[in-house]
Design a protein around this motif. Sequence first.
Motif, PDB file in Angstrom:
ATOM      1  N   PRO A  74       0.809  -1.227   0.000  1.00 22.71           N
ATOM      2  CA  PRO A  74       0.000   0.000   0.000  1.00 22.71           C
ATOM      3  C   PRO A  74       0.838   1.270   0.000  1.00 22.71           C
ATOM      4  O   PRO A  74       0.302   2.349  -0.226  1.00 22.71           O
ATOM      5  N   GLU A  75       2.130   1.142   0.247  1.00 20.21           N
ATOM      6  CA  GLU A  75       2.980   2.333   0.250  1.00 20.21           C
ATOM      7  C   GLU A  75       3.564   2.624  -1.134  1.00 20.21           C
ATOM      8  O   GLU A  75       3.856   3.771  -1.450  1.00 20.21           O
ATOM      9  N   SER A  76       3.764   1.600  -1.927  1.00 22.58           N
ATOM     10  CA  SER A  76       4.327   1.824  -3.265  1.00 22.58           C
ATOM     11  C   SER A  76       3.311   1.514  -4.363  1.00 22.58           C
ATOM     12  O   SER A  76       3.543   1.800  -5.533  1.00 22.58           O
ATOM     13  N   PRO A  93       0.881   0.699 -10.272  1.00 20.17           N
ATOM     14  CA  PRO A  93       1.086   1.244  -8.929  1.00 20.17           C
ATOM     15  C   PRO A  93       0.397   2.606  -8.766  1.00 20.17           C
ATOM     16  O   PRO A  93      -0.162   2.898  -7.713  1.00 20.17           O
ATOM     17  N   HIS A  94       0.428   3.381  -9.824  1.00 17.19           N
ATOM     18  CA  HIS A  94      -0.196   4.700  -9.757  1.00 17.19           C
ATOM     19  C   HIS A  94      -1.696   4.567  -9.480  1.00 17.19           C
ATOM     20  O   HIS A  94      -2.246   5.259  -8.631  1.00 17.19           O
ATOM     21  N   LEU A 124      -2.304   3.218  -5.877  1.00 20.44           N
ATOM     22  CA  LEU A 124      -2.106   4.262  -4.874  1.00 20.44           C
ATOM     23  C   LEU A 124      -3.225   5.287  -4.926  1.00 20.44           C
ATOM     24  O   LEU A 124      -3.709   5.734  -3.880  1.00 20.44           O
ATOM     25  N   ALA A 125      -3.643   5.654  -6.131  1.00 25.21           N
ATOM     26  CA  ALA A 125      -4.722   6.641  -6.243  1.00 25.21           C
ATOM     27  C   ALA A 125      -5.992   6.095  -5.594  1.00 25.21           C
ATOM     28  O   ALA A 125      -6.709   6.826  -4.895  1.00 25.21           O
ATOM     29  N   LEU A 128      -5.507   6.292  -1.842  1.00 27.16           N
ATOM     30  CA  LEU A 128      -5.577   7.679  -1.365  1.00 27.16           C
ATOM     31  C   LEU A 128      -7.003   8.205  -1.440  1.00 27.16           C
ATOM     32  O   LEU A 128      -7.459   8.918  -0.549  1.00 27.16           O
ATOM     33  N   ASP A 129      -7.732   7.821  -2.523  1.00 28.72           N
ATOM     34  CA  ASP A 129      -9.136   8.234  -2.635  1.00 28.72           C
ATOM     35  C   ASP A 129      -9.958   7.658  -1.484  1.00 28.72           C
ATOM     36  O   ASP A 129     -10.790   8.349  -0.887  1.00 28.72           O
TER      37      ASP A 129
END
Lengths: 273, 781
Positions: free
Chosen positions: B638-640, B763-764, B767-768, B771-772
């Motif tokens: 979840p960090e990368s 990964p983008h 992560l999005a 974060l959402d």
Amino acid sequence: MKPAAFDHQRPETAEALAALLAAGAKPLAGGQSLGPMLNLRLARPDRLAGLAAIPALAGIREEAGIIRIGAAVTHARIEDGDSPVALPPALRQVARGIAYRAVRNRGTIGGSLAHADPAADWITTLTALGAQVVIRDATGGERRAALPGFMPGAYRTALGPAEIIAAVEIPAALREAYWGYHKICRKVGEFADAIGAVALHPATGHVRIVAGATGGAPLLLEGIGADLARTARHPGTGALRLALETALPGADRVRIQLLVTALDRAIAKVVPA
Amino acid sequence: MTSAIGARAPRKEDARHLSGKARFVGDIKVAGTWEAAFVRSPLAHARLGAITKPPGMEAQVFTAEDMPDLAPIRCESTLPSYKVSDYPALARGKVRYVGECIAICIAPTRAEAEDLAEAVIVDLDPLPAVADIDTALAADAPRLHEDWEDNLFLTTRHDGDLSEAKARATVVIERSYETARQAMNPMEGKGVLAEWDHRADQLVVHTSTQVPHLIRTGLSECLGLDQAQVRVIAPDVGGGFGYKCVLQPEELSVAWVARKTGRPVRWTEDRREHLTAGVNTRQHRYRITAYADDDGRLLGLDADIWVDIGAYSVWPFTACLEAAQAGGNLPGPYDLGAYACRTYSVATNKPGFTPYRGVARPGVCFAMELTLDAIARAVGRDPLEVRCLNLVPGAAMPYTNVTGKFYDSGDYPAAARAAAQMIDAEGFAARKAAAAAEGRLIGLGYACFTEQSAHGTKVFAAWGLPLVPGYEQAMVKLTPSGTVEVRSGNHSFGQGLETTLAQVACEWLHLDLAQVRVTMGDTGLTPYSTGAYASRGMVMAGGAVSKASEELARRLRIHGAHLLQCDPAETEIREGAVWKGQASVGFAAIADAWYLHPDRLPEDVDTAGLEVTEGYKPDIDTGLFTYATHAAMVEVDPESGRTEILDYVIFEDCGRRVNPMILDGQSYGGAAQGIGSALFEEALYDAAGQPLTSTLADYILPGPAELPAFRLGHSETLSPYSRHGIKGVGEGAAIAPAGAIVNAINDALAPMGAELTRIPATPHRVLAAILDARAAREAAQ
């Protein structure tokens, strides 16, 4: 894509090289970035001057507490420790993670610095190690530029016309540095999406924490580094995030997250979280 | 016999491939060959003005104006509402995507040809680009094809009655899904070398294709030549996957120039051309509403499917096969009561679209399998149980589904349970809890599918395509040395058909593989075949080789019986000879009698000889349905945002396995490409239609380090409708990875409230989504 026609010479002396550069030739130091750019016709030099045949550029030596690595030394030589003097373990570890072996066989440390791709490994690594770039002009005169100042921005360097990188210099004491490096990339061998690098050497007071692959020059986080030197404790992701958001205003939230992760993990290799 | 059907025989073709001695188009040396480079459009949509050739070099540069006798690629379809797009080999009047060919330049070397291409000046008057589906469907959208009233190649409807499903449903799931545009990236790009052979009075075209006979048909139609005047030779082909099953404009231009100038001409696609100008695939968008009950039983499905086709229809598969397949295959292996679906094949200013390994099903499988997991989460049941509740049970076979697909045989729930067992689904909860205790996120995901293979005449006729395959022909011949030669018009571009077709011949003729030579790919040497696509090679060509070999075996026994002075019924074939009891006569002796000493044969000998051509198709045209369940276990960082595949299991049933080792390889390769779709590959375009992923530094393919150690399991439910019970399997493994992997990612992310609905799951994007979800949670607090 095939390159437009160019002339390719491989001078064997610094003087012959200087003459070629003065006449407008573009230095070729491995060609692992320049080659594709030639093929895509994004770079169109009339003349290339290869650096590999000049012995002085391919040497590694140590003098007065400084390890000097010639610009034409390949990543593979560093990876293999093919050197008359012991190389800092950090360099060998980073070299092993650059692209693929085929690239490492030809690509050089000086070529990588001169290309100044923000996502490349050496520019960030050498910044963390406090390296100096030795720059030689057409007359054979040398000057030094420290990292990160050597690279003011993406694909930009302090090199002037007809100047080349002759070598990089690293304090020999940093062989003993605590080293943390974490690269995030989509797949093995790809350019990085984020890099965190930490070099800590209490005996000399050297401490550098660097965020790489920021889209621009490597970012030296001096405040975080000073705190780390003082407390010997992991700063935590909150402090990293704040420092990055301050230093990179407007950066995409995912990029910030990746840089936080890379730095967090690099630092965790040096000091416990 | 170790070389017959079922043997894990090493591949005959590997010796030359492993020693670098294979012969691809780029390896062919024809004296006097010049190389071609294309002037390509730098704009996605523009009016084409004057084209100025470099002074003095006019004889080496050709434009559409020079080629009035070259007809455009024109792909008709009989489907209602279908609109035809003329696809000229070189642009006429307009350009409709970045990379469209405008002129062809020839020179002694490729570099010189590229120099020439750079020097050609092209006047382009920019038009607004239609770079995506939304822009294309806007009311005031610019038209790609001016004689159309909109930007739709085709719309289709499947109007099932959903009223009962809606009335009974206690769970309604609504989702939108998207799959990225992809380039197919065979290791060898496209290549073509054309020359005029004066002795044969023939255009000889060496081209990297899956369908040499179809390319001959296409070339002859566009060039206005009789088919006898065109010979197409597909040499070694380094991967096709669908990319090489269509007629390409470059093939036409090169052939035209070779004929016009009398000079051999070659074009070799480079990776940048492939990534920016070659036909694309996979880009779908879905809006789905699923109706289910509290058990997770699917009652009905309502779907809209958009396919971003690009600018032109490819020949011969049209712009419509993808959407037609998507609409027809969305229900997948499930027993679905009611189904309504509308599909839209949308024209955009991008390269055209061709079916890629799996054809539409990777997209529909992704959409369907994510929907099933969403249902499972909504009703609080295990996704495996929800699947088994909905899968067509073995007892229902053969089964006709809601879209009329005829599932010939199999036990779909059994495959799902077998995959679950292989990946230790029972132990997963404990494993997940242990991981969570360490702060790690792991997830398990499934995807089930059927692979319609070797569908034939009636199915293709119903799709309205210009090609409708019929009986596949194969020739099997005893040579004067007593070895066997097999000739097929199908082609192998990595599937190992040289080996597996030989194995089929050995099933009847009991020879060593080394004694069977297989020739494919040359229209001058092989019987007509529509070629290698739709997972048909093994079923169709294999069936034809089987039938011809059986007949050759019968004739050999007749001749052998004569030489052994017995009745053919008393003989058998083994070890390359005809036997009666302890007496035998070798094939070499029979061949010697037939070819060189016919005096040893009777006066009333069968004059048909030892060369047999037979035609074959399965007993049904509706295809043979291979099926499988993939199960993926992943860890999400979840960090990368990085997804690591911890375990990957495929349990598959493709009927009789002709060469289990080759089949394993097909599964590895297909799954690797599916993982590319799931996690890595994405051809991006900006709003002006400019490609943003023009090199392999930007278009990310998975490499060995990104792929798991696949674990395979098999059952063998023989099809009752095909020779030897074989079903096609070339495409299958590419279908399910995106569904299985993204379901596993979503399982891992469920505690965070994040859900992905779009591939690749980069990964983008991961992560999005995290974060959402975090922002939504914080906003709610």
